[in-house]
Design an enzyme around this catalytic site. Structure first.
Site, PDB file in Angstrom:
ATOM      1  N   SER A 282     -12.399  -2.082   6.558  1.00  0.00           N
ATOM      2  CA  SER A 282     -11.339  -1.698   6.598  1.00  0.00           C
ATOM      3  C   SER A 282     -11.907  -0.160   5.365  1.00  0.00           C
ATOM      4  O   SER A 282     -12.677   0.466   6.457  1.00  0.00           O
ATOM      5  CB  SER A 282     -10.179  -2.360   6.187  1.00  0.00           C
ATOM      6  OG  SER A 282      -9.343  -1.550   6.613  1.00  0.00           O
TER       7      SER A 282
ATOM      8  N   ASP B 232     -13.636  -3.870  11.510  1.00  0.00           N
ATOM      9  CA  ASP B 232     -12.904  -3.378  12.243  1.00  0.00           C
ATOM     10  C   ASP B 232     -11.769  -2.077  11.355  1.00  0.00           C
ATOM     11  O   ASP B 232     -10.340  -2.698  10.421  1.00  0.00           O
ATOM     12  CB  ASP B 232     -11.395  -4.760  11.296  1.00  0.00           C
ATOM     13  CG  ASP B 232     -10.297  -5.213  12.374  1.00  0.00           C
ATOM     14  OD1 ASP B 232     -10.840  -5.007  13.598  1.00  0.00           O
ATOM     15  OD2 ASP B 232      -9.209  -4.964  12.090  1.00  0.00           O
TER      16      ASP B 232
ATOM     17  N   HIS C  32      -6.404  -8.866  10.273  1.00  0.00           N
ATOM     18  CA  HIS C  32      -7.545  -7.787  10.500  1.00  0.00           C
ATOM     19  C   HIS C  32      -8.973  -7.773   9.281  1.00  0.00           C
ATOM     20  O   HIS C  32      -9.550  -7.426   8.967  1.00  0.00           O
ATOM     21  CB  HIS C  32      -6.331  -6.629   9.355  1.00  0.00           C
ATOM     22  CG  HIS C  32      -6.753  -5.226   9.653  1.00  0.00           C
ATOM     23  ND1 HIS C  32      -8.015  -4.955   9.929  1.00  0.00           N
ATOM     24  CD2 HIS C  32      -7.078  -4.784   8.332  1.00  0.00           C
ATOM     25  CE1 HIS C  32      -8.768  -4.075   9.067  1.00  0.00           C
ATOM     26  NE2 HIS C  32      -7.925  -3.860   7.918  1.00  0.00           N
TER      27      HIS C  32
END
Length: 376
Positions: free
Chosen positions: A151, A176, A344
């Site tokens: 992230s 991700d 996530h």
């Protein structure tokens, strides 16, 4: 099917109804209480140390967790609001797969890192931090380093690689985070942050929320990593404010909780006691970092594609690919793997799948070898 919005800056949103299927409530049978007690970093890493970095304003101190003494270094960068402890379970798994060293780092203003200017979370500053920590750790001749970021940490990994802050960079793995979906999600981020509880009555309570809300879908990882996301704070907050903040998510399944609710006198006494106790709150006020969000993500896809090292992109869903990455992937500029049925926080939800993908990638590129006796 309604698409679930994943926020590439933040921990994942709670899953849509049915996101976990029948296991979403995670019942353990009548009378059995689930264990939300925290786990120590020492069960997953060999050492913990603080690295001092000189700057114009004095010294910044970065907390790192390490394992291994030989092989290429896996430098792990966490997502926004998380800490190096989010890599704990993954570290134990990857270390059993391949010959490597692991360095997981608390980024500035996160975890137990202490910097003179914690408000500066620009991509440029954070990328320079990575280079300085590597220099302090290894001097002028660093070993081969594979940077892996999730992230926000994935975005910082790309900025670090593109600026050549790590001269011995071996490869790049981004987990991700894709420019297109990240930029699309920016408008929703503040709403997501407002929807989270402000405080928790204990660390166990925070761990329970993280699992039952779907922020972290792996109980073991939640038990070790949530301690890096929240901290004790001394406040005279009333008990209802603390308990009501998570009431809508956490169901009172255990018999102990039912008994406690029925005891009116004890509840009144507990209300008074909690005012005096330490409660837990988030270590990072992510809403205050908004001015840096666009700088982390804008232009990220092009920057990723220009990094002159082998690249791996791990995603929780194929829908996350934007146009630049779709074209780049068709041209073979990077390897991509989709790990379905993850939130996530892919490396926390499915540490073995992420470790397998990374181990295979690194062995294929002859960066390292599988450990003797490991059957891939």
């Amino acid at each position: 099917m309604e698409k679930q919005l994943h926020l590439n800056l933040l921990p994942s949103r709670p899953p849509m109804a049915g996101g976990f299927g029948s296991s979403s409530k995670m019942k353990m049978g009548p009378g059995r209480k689930r264990d939300f007690s925290p786990l120590s970093w020492s069960q997953y890493f060999e050492t913990m140390e603080d690295v001092e970095v000189e700057n114009e304003n004095g010294k910044d101190i970065f907390r790192i967790y390490c394992s291994g003494a030989h092989g290429p270094v896996l430098l792990l960068l966490h997502g926004g609001g998380h800490s190096a402890l989010s890599w704990a379970v993954f570290t134990a798994v990857i270390f059993s797969r391949i010959n490597c060293r692991v360095v997981a780092m608390d980024l500035r203003a996160h975890g137990d890192t202490k910097v003179k200017n914690p408000d500066d979370l620009s991509a440029d500053t954070m990328a320079k931090d990575i280079g300085k920590v590597v220099e302090v750790l290894y001097g002028e001749n660093p070993p081969p380093i594979m940077v892996i970021g999730h992230s926000m940490g994935g975005a910082i990994a790309v900025h670090t690689a593109a600026a050549n802050h790590i001269p011995s960079l071996l490869g790049l793995c981004v987990i991700d985070v894709v420019e297109g979906t990240a930029m699309d999600a920016l408008n929703s981020m503040q709403n997501f942050l407002r929807s989270r509880p402000k405080t928790f009555k204990s660390l166990e309570n925070a761990i329970e929320w993280s699992v039952k809300s779907g922020q972290i879908r792996n109980m073991e990882s939640a038990r070790v990593s949530m301690g890096g996301q929240v901290k004790k704070c001394e406040e005279s907050t009333s008990s209802p404010a603390v308990s009501n903040s998570i009431e809508g998510i956490i169901e009172e399944e255990e018999e102990e909780e039912v008994e406690e609710e029925s005891n009116k006198k004890r509840m009144k006494e507990d209300d008074q006691e909690i005012k005096k106790e330490s409660i837990f709150t988030w270590r990072v006020e992510l809403s205050k970092t908004e001015k840096y969000w666009e700088g982390w993500f804008r232009g990220l896809s092009a920057l990723f594609l220009t990094c002159p090292v082998p690249k791996l992109l791990l995603l929780a869903g194929v829908d996350r690919l934007d146009k630049d990455l779709t074209i780049g992937q068709m041209q073979g500029k990077f390897q991509m793997q989709v790990l379905p049925q993850c939130g996530h926080a892919v490396h926390e939800d499915a540490p073995e799948k992420v470790a397998d993908a990374l181990a295979t990638f690194m062995v294929r590129h002859k960066f390292t070898d599988f450990k003797e006796g490991y059957l891939c």
